[in-house]
Structures are given as C-alpha cells and as structure tokens.
Design a protein around this motif. Structure first.
Motif, PDB file in Angstrom:
ATOM      1  N   UNK A 110     -12.510   3.116  -5.350  1.00 47.03           N
ATOM      2  CA  UNK A 110     -12.966   1.783  -4.955  1.00 47.03           C
ATOM      3  C   UNK A 110     -11.763   0.820  -4.968  1.00 47.03           C
ATOM      4  N   UNK A 111     -12.017  -0.466  -4.736  1.00 47.20           N
ATOM      5  CA  UNK A 111     -10.895  -1.421  -4.632  1.00 47.20           C
ATOM      6  C   UNK A 111     -10.626  -2.146  -5.956  1.00 47.20           C
ATOM      7  N   UNK A 112     -11.090  -1.554  -7.052  1.00 42.98           N
ATOM      8  CA  UNK A 112     -10.930  -2.178  -8.362  1.00 42.98           C
ATOM      9  C   UNK A 112      -9.548  -1.809  -8.923  1.00 42.98           C
ATOM     10  N   UNK A 113      -8.516  -2.480  -8.391  1.00 43.12           N
ATOM     11  CA  UNK A 113      -7.128  -2.130  -8.708  1.00 43.12           C
ATOM     12  C   UNK A 113      -6.848  -2.210 -10.208  1.00 43.12           C
ATOM     13  N   UNK A 139       1.215  13.174  -7.300  1.00 47.83           N
ATOM     14  CA  UNK A 139       1.449  12.022  -8.181  1.00 47.83           C
ATOM     15  C   UNK A 139       0.139  11.708  -8.905  1.00 47.83           C
ATOM     16  N   UNK A 140       0.148  11.772 -10.246  1.00 50.28           N
ATOM     17  CA  UNK A 140      -1.069  11.506 -11.016  1.00 50.28           C
ATOM     18  C   UNK A 140      -1.400  10.025 -11.041  1.00 50.28           C
ATOM     19  N   UNK A 141      -2.581   9.702 -11.608  1.00 52.09           N
ATOM     20  CA  UNK A 141      -2.911   8.318 -11.991  1.00 52.09           C
ATOM     21  C   UNK A 141      -3.193   7.420 -10.796  1.00 52.09           C
ATOM     22  N   UNK A 142      -3.377   8.003  -9.611  1.00 48.67           N
ATOM     23  CA  UNK A 142      -3.555   7.126  -8.448  1.00 48.67           C
ATOM     24  C   UNK A 142      -4.413   7.763  -7.357  1.00 48.67           C
ATOM     25  N   UNK A 143      -4.977   6.906  -6.514  1.00 46.43           N
ATOM     26  CA  UNK A 143      -5.697   7.352  -5.334  1.00 46.43           C
ATOM     27  C   UNK A 143      -5.512   6.318  -4.238  1.00 46.43           C
ATOM     28  N   UNK A 144      -6.265   6.519  -3.148  1.00 44.53           N
ATOM     29  CA  UNK A 144      -6.231   5.538  -2.059  1.00 44.53           C
ATOM     30  C   UNK A 144      -7.545   4.778  -2.067  1.00 44.53           C
ATOM     31  N   UNK A 145      -7.432   3.446  -2.069  1.00 39.91           N
ATOM     32  CA  UNK A 145      -8.653   2.634  -2.141  1.00 39.91           C
ATOM     33  C   UNK A 145      -9.368   2.642  -0.788  1.00 39.91           C
ATOM     34  N   UNK A 146     -10.597   2.119  -0.801  1.00 41.23           N
ATOM     35  CA  UNK A 146     -11.378   2.081   0.441  1.00 41.23           C
ATOM     36  C   UNK A 146     -10.648   1.294   1.519  1.00 41.23           C
ATOM     37  N   UNK A 147      -9.825   0.301   1.089  1.00 40.62           N
ATOM     38  CA  UNK A 147      -9.084  -0.456   2.109  1.00 40.62           C
ATOM     39  C   UNK A 147      -7.693   0.137   2.374  1.00 40.62           C
ATOM     40  N   UNK A 149      -5.193   1.209   0.313  1.00 35.49           N
ATOM     41  CA  UNK A 149      -4.029   0.865  -0.519  1.00 35.49           C
ATOM     42  C   UNK A 149      -3.924   1.804  -1.719  1.00 35.49           C
ATOM     43  N   UNK A 150      -2.750   1.823  -2.338  1.00 36.17           N
ATOM     44  CA  UNK A 150      -2.582   2.599  -3.567  1.00 36.17           C
ATOM     45  C   UNK A 150      -3.367   1.907  -4.698  1.00 36.17           C
ATOM     46  N   UNK A 151      -4.180   2.673  -5.400  1.00 37.29           N
ATOM     47  CA  UNK A 151      -4.951   2.120  -6.533  1.00 37.29           C
ATOM     48  C   UNK A 151      -4.757   3.031  -7.732  1.00 37.29           C
ATOM     49  N   UNK A 152      -4.487   2.467  -8.920  1.00 33.02           N
ATOM     50  CA  UNK A 152      -4.317   3.322 -10.105  1.00 33.02           C
ATOM     51  C   UNK A 152      -5.642   3.445 -10.864  1.00 33.02           C
ATOM     52  N   UNK A 153      -5.724   4.501 -11.683  1.00 35.64           N
ATOM     53  CA  UNK A 153      -7.007   4.899 -12.272  1.00 35.64           C
ATOM     54  C   UNK A 153      -7.185   4.451 -13.711  1.00 35.64           C
ATOM     55  N   UNK A 154      -6.271   3.618 -14.220  1.00 34.96           N
ATOM     56  CA  UNK A 154      -6.335   3.214 -15.634  1.00 34.96           C
ATOM     57  C   UNK A 154      -5.294   4.010 -16.407  1.00 34.96           C
TER      58      UNK A 154
END
Ligand code: ADP
Ligand code: ASP
Ligand code: MG
Length: 392
Positions: A110-113, A139-147, A149-154
C-alpha cells in the motif's frame, strides 16, 4: 534439489570481503544443486556508510518537511546497494545472477510509506529467473507501492521479505543468517548465560518478537506459520546448526511443554498511573485516535495504569490534559516478558518470578499475563540484573 530462500542481515554483509565470502558459499550451495533466492539487508549497522541508520543520520536528526515517501527513497537505497554488490560478486564467481529491487521481485504494497503493508507478491519474475538457473539477489525491506514508488516495510523488514518470497515460491525453508547462533533463551548482549535453542514453535517466537526480541521480525514469523515453512535462524560466522522455528512444540526433560522458553525485553516504555474517575471509554478511544498504542493495562475503580512507547508521550499528554486527568508518569521503564507455552495452569510460575526480582531489590511497577506470556515492568537501569536473575 531444494528451493531455499536465504536472508543475510546487515552484519553478514557489512564489508566487501564478507560479501565475497558469502558469494563463495552461495556458489557452493548452487553447484550442489539447490535453487537459491537471496535476500539482503543494508550493509552493516550505524556508522557503516550504507546502513539504514547511517542513511537516516545524513539528515542530521531533522527530517524537515521531507515526506515519508522521500524517507523511503533514502532508506531503500541501502538494500539496493547490497543486492547489486552481492549479485556482482556471484557473477564474478561464475554463476548467473541478477539484482532485484523489492518491486521488481513482485512485492506490491500500500502507500503507507515507512511502514507499508504488503498487499500481494507476484512470484512470476523470480520463478522465471529460477527456471533460467539464475540466483536472484533481492533487496530486502521494500516493495513497490500502488502508486509505483519504493515503499519500505518497517524496520527489520528484510526478514519479512524473505518469508514472503519463501511463501510465494513454495520454498522448502527460509534461512535467516545473522550474528548469533540462533534464537537464544534471551538476548546474549544482555545476559552472558543465554543459550541457543535447538528449536522453538512459531507461537513462542512470535511472542518473543512481539515482546521486543529483535532477532526476527514478528510479521516474518506470521507469514512462515501461515505458509507452513520452517524458518531456520543461523549464524553467518559459525558452523552452529542454528534454531528451527516450526509448528513443533518442544518438551523439556520431564516430557512437558516448557513453562518458560525465553525472556524478551522492550525498552523505552513510559508508565502512566491515573487517579480518580475518568470516562474510560472516551479517554481510551481518544488515545487510540492520537496513534498511542497502550500495553500492560490495569483498570481499577479509582486507578488505571498503562504503558506506552516513550516517543508517544507528547500525544498522550495532550489527551490527558484535555481530560484534566490527575496522573503520575514514570519514565525510562523496561517491560520484561517471560514466554513459554507450558506456563498455562502450572502453579507457582508468577511466584518464582516475583521472588527472583524481589530478592535482588528490583521493584515491580506493574505486571500482566496472557496464555503464554508474563510481563513485568521495571526501571530500565535494573534491566540486566533483572534478566540475569530471571534467567537463572
Ligand atoms: P540482523 O541485522 O542480522 O537482522 P538483528 O540485529 O536484527 O540482526 O538481530 C540479531 C540480534 O538480535 C542479535 O545480535 C541479538 O543481540 C538480538 N537478540 C535479541 N534477542 C535475542 C534472542 N532471544 N536470541 C538471539 N538474539 C537475540
Ligand atoms: N535495513 C533495514 C533496517 O535496518 C531492514 C533490515 O535490516 O531488515 O531496519
Ligand atoms: Mg533484523
């Protein structure tokens, strides 16, 4: 031939020589016939040039008006650097490899960066890579957001990347390589008597992670449990066989479930004690709306006590003042949790915990218990002494 996801934490990829060593080991495993997908964290810990905390420190402790999306751009580069460097070493060592960002590896969020939820994992790109005989390095700790962009997972999210890829690729197991021999009875940095467990159930290790043990991300445990995939925690720097995390519920020497398997600590807690009457329902609803998560909560007719994270005191006090509450605040507390699936129905466990702490003059500020956890709140400077006493 086994399909395995291997995750290497920051300390395992701290320096280029270490990455070269790792590449040699991965090549040997690949040559032995295993299909391997590698997940990497950013190189090293604070003060290593590309570690996540170092990247954040470039902002000089002030994030100004940077958005969370922009912070993710900064934080996400650490893992990208490690993935490219390790993939380059694998290629030099003679095997086909490709570096993947989390998004390219199919992780959609989701887009909750800065704390994005993973919505789906598309296994197609990595399955295709494996069919071609490649060793993908993700690369761990990241995905692609719905929009897009690079988004990290906490924080600590590379463990989650590994578990998610293990699930999506039907891996036989997920191996998490770190700087300790496995899951230990407590954090060895806090207590020299800690010993490595041969095995532990998903449930117990989830409770540990949820109670502050940093060794594995709690969401990674949830995903592995859901997928029924063993998580194996191992030391990159030793030959120790590590700890297997599975559904299996381990027994002690007397053939019973262990009353206490491990001790975990959550630091930087603040306790509030509110005296007098309050409209509890509204008060606690407002705290939640202000983003304050509460823990160890006890409510009596004229007293309520609870703890929160130290970084939420500003938000909590705004609500307390609105209700004109008469309260006492105790800073610098640590919550020590004792976890064991066999404690339910065993008389005397709480009594032994209390006596271990009281004998050493350690004041207990509050306690809480659930099916497989007993938590005690104490003053932080007493943490090492309390853990040693309880561990003994
Ligand atoms: P990585 O960078 O490899 O992900 P982490 O720092 O996130 O490593 O986790 C490993 C650390 O977890 C260890 O160095 C250890 O200090 C800490 N730790 C906390 N509790 C435990 C425990 N019960 N068993 C083992 N390690 C623990
Ligand atoms: N590098 C990230 C962190 O320090 C993610 C991870 O290491 O798992 O939180
Ligand atoms: Mg970690």
């Amino acid at each position: 031939m086994a399909r395995i996801v291997q995750k290497y934490g920051g300390s395992s990829v701290a320096a280029p020589e270490q990455i070269r060593d790792l590449a040699r080991r991965i090549v040997a495993r690949h040559d032995a016939g295993d299909e391997i997908v590698v997940v990497v964290s950013a190189m090293g810990r604070l003060n290593s040039p590309y570690a996540t905390d170092t990247l954040l420190s470039l902002l000089g402790g002030n994030q100004g008006s940077l958005s969370k999306r922009e912070l993710d751009l900064l934080m996400g580069t650490g893992e990208i650097i490690s993935a490219v460097v390790l993939s380059g070493e694998l290629q030099k060592a003679g095997i086909a490899s490709e570096a993947y960002s989390g998004g390219r590896a199919g992780i959609i969020t989701d887009n909750n960066y800065t704390g994005a939820e993973v919505l789906s994992v598309d296994a197609v790109p990595l399955r295709a890579a494996l069919r071609e005989g490649l060793v993908p390095v993700v690369a761990g700790f990241q995905g692609r957001s719905l929009e897009g962009e690079l988004a990290t997972l906490g924080r600590g999210g590379s463990d989650l990347t590994a578990a998610l890829l293990g699930e999506a690729l039907d891996a036989e197991k997920v191996e998490i390589y770190t700087d300790v021999d496995g899951i230990m009875t407590t954090d060895p940095k806090l207590c020299g008597q800690a010993v490595t467990l041969e095995g532990i159930s998903y449930n117990e290790v989830f409770q540990m992670a949820d109670s502050g043990a940093k060794v594995i991300h709690k969401k990674a445990v949830e995903v592995a449990r859901r997928a029924g995939i063993p998580l194996i925690i191992k030391n990159t720097f030793s030959e120790h066989k590590g700890t297997a995390i599975t559904e299996y519920r381990y027994l002690n020497q007397t053939g019973k479930l262990r009353p206490i398997t491990a001790i975990a600590c959550r630091t930087e807690r603040v306790q509030y004690r509110i005296e007098g009457k309050l409209v509890d329902e509204d008060f606690f609803r407002e705290l939640a709306a202000a983003g304050v998560s509460i823990d160890i909560i006890n409510i009596f007719p004229d007293l309520r006590a609870f703890t929160i994270d130290a970084d939420k005191t500003g938000a909590a006090e705004a609500v307390l003042q609105k209700y004109d509450a008469c309260y006492r605040r105790t800073d610098d507390c640590t919550q020590i949790s004792l976890i064991g699936e066999g404690m339910t129905g065993v008389p005397g466990v709480m009594a032994r915990i209390l006596s271990a702490l009281m004998k050493r003059g350690i004041e207990i500020l509050q306690t809480a218990d659930s099916l497989s956890t007993i938590a005690c709140l104490i003053s932080s400077p007493k943490t090492a002494a309390a853990v040693a006493a309880l561990h003994q």
